[in-house]
Design a protein around this motif. Structure first.
Motif, PDB file in Angstrom:
ATOM      1  N   TRP A   4      15.818 -16.107 -31.663  1.00 29.00           N
ATOM      2  CA  TRP A   4      16.662 -14.988 -32.057  1.00 29.00           C
ATOM      3  C   TRP A   4      17.844 -14.910 -31.097  1.00 29.00           C
ATOM      4  O   TRP A   4      17.662 -14.947 -29.877  1.00 29.00           O
ATOM      5  N   TYR A 125       8.623 -17.752 -28.690  1.00 25.93           N
ATOM      6  CA  TYR A 125       9.875 -17.078 -29.036  1.00 25.93           C
ATOM      7  C   TYR A 125      10.908 -17.291 -27.931  1.00 25.93           C
ATOM      8  O   TYR A 125      10.578 -17.267 -26.746  1.00 25.93           O
ATOM      9  N   LEU A 127      14.739 -15.643 -26.967  1.00 27.11           N
ATOM     10  CA  LEU A 127      15.751 -14.634 -27.254  1.00 27.11           C
ATOM     11  C   LEU A 127      16.978 -14.951 -26.403  1.00 27.11           C
ATOM     12  O   LEU A 127      16.879 -15.084 -25.177  1.00 27.11           O
ATOM     13  N   CYS A 145      19.998 -20.545 -33.421  1.00 23.97           N
ATOM     14  CA  CYS A 145      19.019 -19.504 -33.752  1.00 23.97           C
ATOM     15  C   CYS A 145      18.535 -19.530 -35.192  1.00 23.97           C
ATOM     16  O   CYS A 145      19.179 -20.086 -36.088  1.00 23.97           O
ATOM     17  N   ARG A 147      17.669 -16.388 -36.446  1.00 20.23           N
ATOM     18  CA  ARG A 147      18.169 -15.086 -36.897  1.00 20.23           C
ATOM     19  C   ARG A 147      19.073 -14.495 -35.824  1.00 20.23           C
ATOM     20  O   ARG A 147      18.791 -14.640 -34.628  1.00 20.23           O
ATOM     21  N   LEU A 149      20.455 -11.043 -34.254  1.00 22.41           N
ATOM     22  CA  LEU A 149      20.239  -9.600 -34.147  1.00 22.41           C
ATOM     23  C   LEU A 149      21.521  -8.987 -33.598  1.00 22.41           C
ATOM     24  O   LEU A 149      21.994  -9.397 -32.536  1.00 22.41           O
TER      25      LEU A 149
END
Length: 258
Positions: A4, A125, A127, A145, A147, A149
């Motif tokens: 993400w 994961y 980030l 990525c 997604r 955010l």
């Protein structure tokens, strides 16, 4: 490994808070989590008490080494956080020179994606905390990525920053498939007309791209950063952490292309 990227072309909207809190909550749920600081200001790095000016190795080395960097070297550059199962790939001030020194070189947009692939078995994961400017760093973060955010402070100027961010992602679509993204209303204060009107405009314009709830103003976020600890560890029952926990449950239920 799911990646993400937390991005917005306006500063001060809650990108680092979102990165740290979601990362902490994922780790709390038992996942192996890596936080990547791609901002030359190194807010994420300093959050955990890591001095960006004293680092011997940082995310900058991934860009200067390119294809020659190994999995072992990437893992050796990581720093532990103040929470279990949560590691940091720190930033250094040298990142600010990348656009000038390497911005015109071919293949610069996929360096982070290739590096993270080397450690894909080590984390569940990742980030990525982005700088608020379009350049080599943001392009890499978006290209890597699954997604995006997009934290958006519920006030008028932040909505303008969101428009620029959406336009940037549209440009990226020329190089790959359309980016999946979720807009996260942050710093919401129900006592103010500005927050109410901004949230209403967000929902009207972007509809199901906007998470249906909000992250409220919460002083515990500031206190947690002073303690150099993820908010869920510092104040797990606070309203801000509750909101991010709800957000995380929502994100985990989304399909990769939703």
């Amino acid at each position: 490994m799911v990646i993400w990227t937390i991005a917005n072309q306006k500063g001060g909207v809650g990108k680092t808070t979102t990165t740290v809190t979601l990362g902490g909550l994922l780790a709390e749920r038992g996942h192996r989590v890596l936080l990547v600081d791609m901002d030359p200001h190194a807010s994420l790095t300093y959050y955990f008490g890591i001095d960006a000016e004293e680092l011997e190795v940082s995310v900058y080395d991934i860009f200067t080494r390119g294809k020659t960097i190994t999995r072992e070297e990437i893992l050796q550059s990581l720093c532990p956080s103040t929470a279990e199962r949560l590691d940091i790939l720190p930033a250094s001030m040298s990142l600010a020179t990348l656009d000038r020194s390497m911005g015109n070189k071919g293949g610069m947009g996929l360096i982070l994606k290739k590096a993270l692939k080397l450690i894909s078995r080590d984390y569940d994961y990742v980030l990525v905390d982005c700088p608020p400017v379009m350049g080599v760093l943001m392009v890499n973060a978006l290209a890597a990525c699954d997604r995006v955010l997009i934290p958006v402070q519920t006030e008028f100027l932040a909505l303008k920053g969101l428009e620029r961010m959406i336009a940037t992602m549209a440009l990226m679509r020329n190089a790959q498939q359309e980016l999946a993204f979720t807009i996260i209303p942050t710093m919401y204060d129900k006592r103010t007309k500005a927050s109410l009107e901004a949230y209403k405009e967000l929902k009207a314009k972007y509809q199901d791209r906007v998470w249906s709830a909000v992250v409220p103003v919460d002083t515990k976020f500031r206190d947690a950063s002073l303690a150099q600890t993820p908010p869920n560890v510092f104040a797990g029952t606070s309203r801000g952490v509750f909101a991010y926990n709800t957000l995380l449950t929502y994100l985990l239920q989304l399909g990769p292309e939703a």
